[in-house]
Design a protein around this motif. Structure first.
Motif, mmCIF file in Angstrom:
data_model
loop_
_atom_site.group_PDB
_atom_site.id
_atom_site.type_symbol
_atom_site.label_atom_id
_atom_site.label_comp_id
_atom_site.label_asym_id
_atom_site.label_seq_id
_atom_site.Cartn_x
_atom_site.Cartn_y
_atom_site.Cartn_z
ATOM 1 N N ALA A 96 -1.059 2.149 56.271
ATOM 2 C CA ALA A 96 -2.213 2.064 57.084
ATOM 3 C C ALA A 96 -3.395 1.967 57.929
ATOM 4 O O ALA A 96 -4.726 2.587 57.251
ATOM 5 C CB ALA A 96 -2.738 3.200 55.835
ATOM 6 N N LYS A 97 -3.097 1.002 58.767
ATOM 7 C CA LYS A 97 -4.284 -0.297 59.329
ATOM 8 C C LYS A 97 -5.291 -0.608 58.151
ATOM 9 O O LYS A 97 -6.457 -0.621 58.284
ATOM 10 C CB LYS A 97 -5.216 1.399 59.957
ATOM 11 N N THR A 98 -4.552 -1.067 57.089
ATOM 12 C CA THR A 98 -5.889 -1.385 56.305
ATOM 13 C C THR A 98 -5.133 -2.549 55.431
ATOM 14 O O THR A 98 -5.886 -3.446 55.569
ATOM 15 C CB THR A 98 -6.462 -0.138 55.158
ATOM 16 N N GLY A 104 2.016 -12.136 46.574
ATOM 17 C CA GLY A 104 0.816 -12.341 45.066
ATOM 18 C C GLY A 104 -0.218 -11.970 45.273
ATOM 19 O O GLY A 104 -0.890 -10.781 44.530
ATOM 20 N N PHE A 105 -0.546 -10.787 46.667
ATOM 21 C CA PHE A 105 -1.944 -10.622 46.598
ATOM 22 C C PHE A 105 -2.073 -8.806 47.624
ATOM 23 O O PHE A 105 -0.910 -8.409 48.323
ATOM 24 C CB PHE A 105 -2.652 -11.688 47.374
ATOM 25 N N LEU A 106 -2.634 -7.980 47.092
ATOM 26 C CA LEU A 106 -2.857 -6.860 48.786
ATOM 27 C C LEU A 106 -4.061 -7.065 48.693
ATOM 28 O O LEU A 106 -5.439 -8.061 48.647
ATOM 29 C CB LEU A 106 -3.259 -5.761 47.331
ATOM 30 N N CYS A 107 -3.736 -7.281 50.162
ATOM 31 C CA CYS A 107 -5.274 -7.885 51.408
ATOM 32 C C CYS A 107 -5.482 -6.887 51.727
ATOM 33 O O CYS A 107 -4.895 -6.361 53.039
ATOM 34 C CB CYS A 107 -4.742 -9.296 52.353
ATOM 35 N N VAL A 110 -11.141 -5.591 56.049
ATOM 36 C CA VAL A 110 -12.602 -4.252 55.627
ATOM 37 C C VAL A 110 -13.219 -4.444 54.736
ATOM 38 O O VAL A 110 -14.366 -4.430 55.619
ATOM 39 C CB VAL A 110 -11.653 -3.033 56.144
ATOM 40 N N SER A 111 -12.731 -5.098 53.700
ATOM 41 C CA SER A 111 -13.347 -5.332 52.625
ATOM 42 C C SER A 111 -13.075 -6.680 52.073
ATOM 43 O O SER A 111 -14.178 -7.068 51.040
ATOM 44 C CB SER A 111 -13.054 -4.748 51.431
ATOM 45 N N TYR A 112 -12.716 -8.308 53.314
ATOM 46 C CA TYR A 112 -12.736 -8.349 52.493
ATOM 47 C C TYR A 112 -12.379 -9.225 51.072
ATOM 48 O O TYR A 112 -12.371 -10.398 50.894
ATOM 49 C CB TYR A 112 -14.100 -9.596 52.763
ATOM 50 N N ASP A 156 -6.807 4.664 58.403
ATOM 51 C CA ASP A 156 -5.829 6.051 58.658
ATOM 52 C C ASP A 156 -5.904 7.379 57.781
ATOM 53 O O ASP A 156 -5.626 7.702 56.774
ATOM 54 C CB ASP A 156 -4.157 4.743 58.248
ATOM 55 N N MET A 157 -6.167 7.983 58.837
ATOM 56 C CA MET A 157 -5.915 9.520 58.380
ATOM 57 C C MET A 157 -4.876 9.898 57.558
ATOM 58 O O MET A 157 -5.281 11.374 56.934
ATOM 59 C CB MET A 157 -6.345 11.052 59.617
ATOM 60 N N THR A 158 -3.818 9.600 57.764
ATOM 61 C CA THR A 158 -2.148 10.468 57.183
ATOM 62 C C THR A 158 -2.031 9.824 55.712
ATOM 63 O O THR A 158 -0.994 9.660 55.297
ATOM 64 C CB THR A 158 -1.349 9.931 58.773
ATOM 65 N N PHE A 159 -2.591 9.357 56.022
ATOM 66 C CA PHE A 159 -2.236 8.146 54.172
ATOM 67 C C PHE A 159 -1.973 8.355 52.698
ATOM 68 O O PHE A 159 -1.849 8.601 51.867
ATOM 69 C CB PHE A 159 -3.725 7.165 53.882
#
Length: 178
Positions: A96-98, A104-107, A110-112, A156-159
């Motif tokens: 989702a471009k994000t 082990g991590f979700l990164c 955009v939010s550091y 991403d607007m399709t998220f």
């Protein structure tokens, strides 16, 4: 001590910081316009709107440069070799471009944010609306360790159509650890 400057996620966050710092220039321009309007004896809602927008843009850019990026660098430098190995040597596929799902991590650059899967308690999708139209989305992540919830804007607007799959991926990564 690790070398954050060589970490793929830190490099992505530096690029995000450059974008955020560009807001400082836009904020200064808005602030100058507001001052010029004061000088022209134009006092009204537009003048105050330019001033408020300028201040907000300057604060966001300065926050990224002087707070968020240094905290991220310290966080990466304090990671154990095992935790760094869970992040991987290269960026995984972007969702989702994000979001980047590592072992082990979700990164989320955009939010550091580097979020360990085990600390995620709940995830919600919310829409930003203006005059009844959805203009974007943000993911609200609640934590089970007392950390305040975090809102991460999604590019991403399709998220919305991918959100169930996103939740499944988080659960799958949480289960792989346990």
């Amino acid at each position: 001590m690790n070398n954050a400057q060589n970490n793929w996620f830190y490099k992505m966050c530096v690029k995000q910081c450059v974008k955020d710092v560009a807001l400082v220039a836009g904020g200064v321009i808005c602030f100058v316009i507001a001052i010029m309007l004061f000088g022209a004896h134009v006092i009204g809602i537009i003048n105050f709107a330019f001033m408020a927008l300028g201040i907000l843009m300057i604060i966001r850019g300065a926050s990224a440069l002087f707070s968020k990026l240094p905290k991220l660098r310290d966080e990466i430098n304090m990671m154990s070799p095992a935790e760094l190995a869970q992040m991987g040597q290269m960026a995984p596929q972007c969702i989702a471009k994000t979001f980047y799902f590592t072992e082990g991590f979700l990164c989320a650059p955009v939010s550091y944010a580097i979020i360990p899967y085990y600390s995620i308690a709940d995830v919600h999708l919310n829409a930003w609306t203006y005059r009844g139209h959805e203009n974007g989305y943000f993911v609200n992540i609640e934590f089970n360790d007392g950390t305040p919830a975090m809102d991460i804007p999604v590019k991403d607007m399709t998220f919305r159509s991918q959100f169930d799959n996103f939740i499944m991926m988080i659960e799958q990564h949480k289960n792989n650890r346990g």
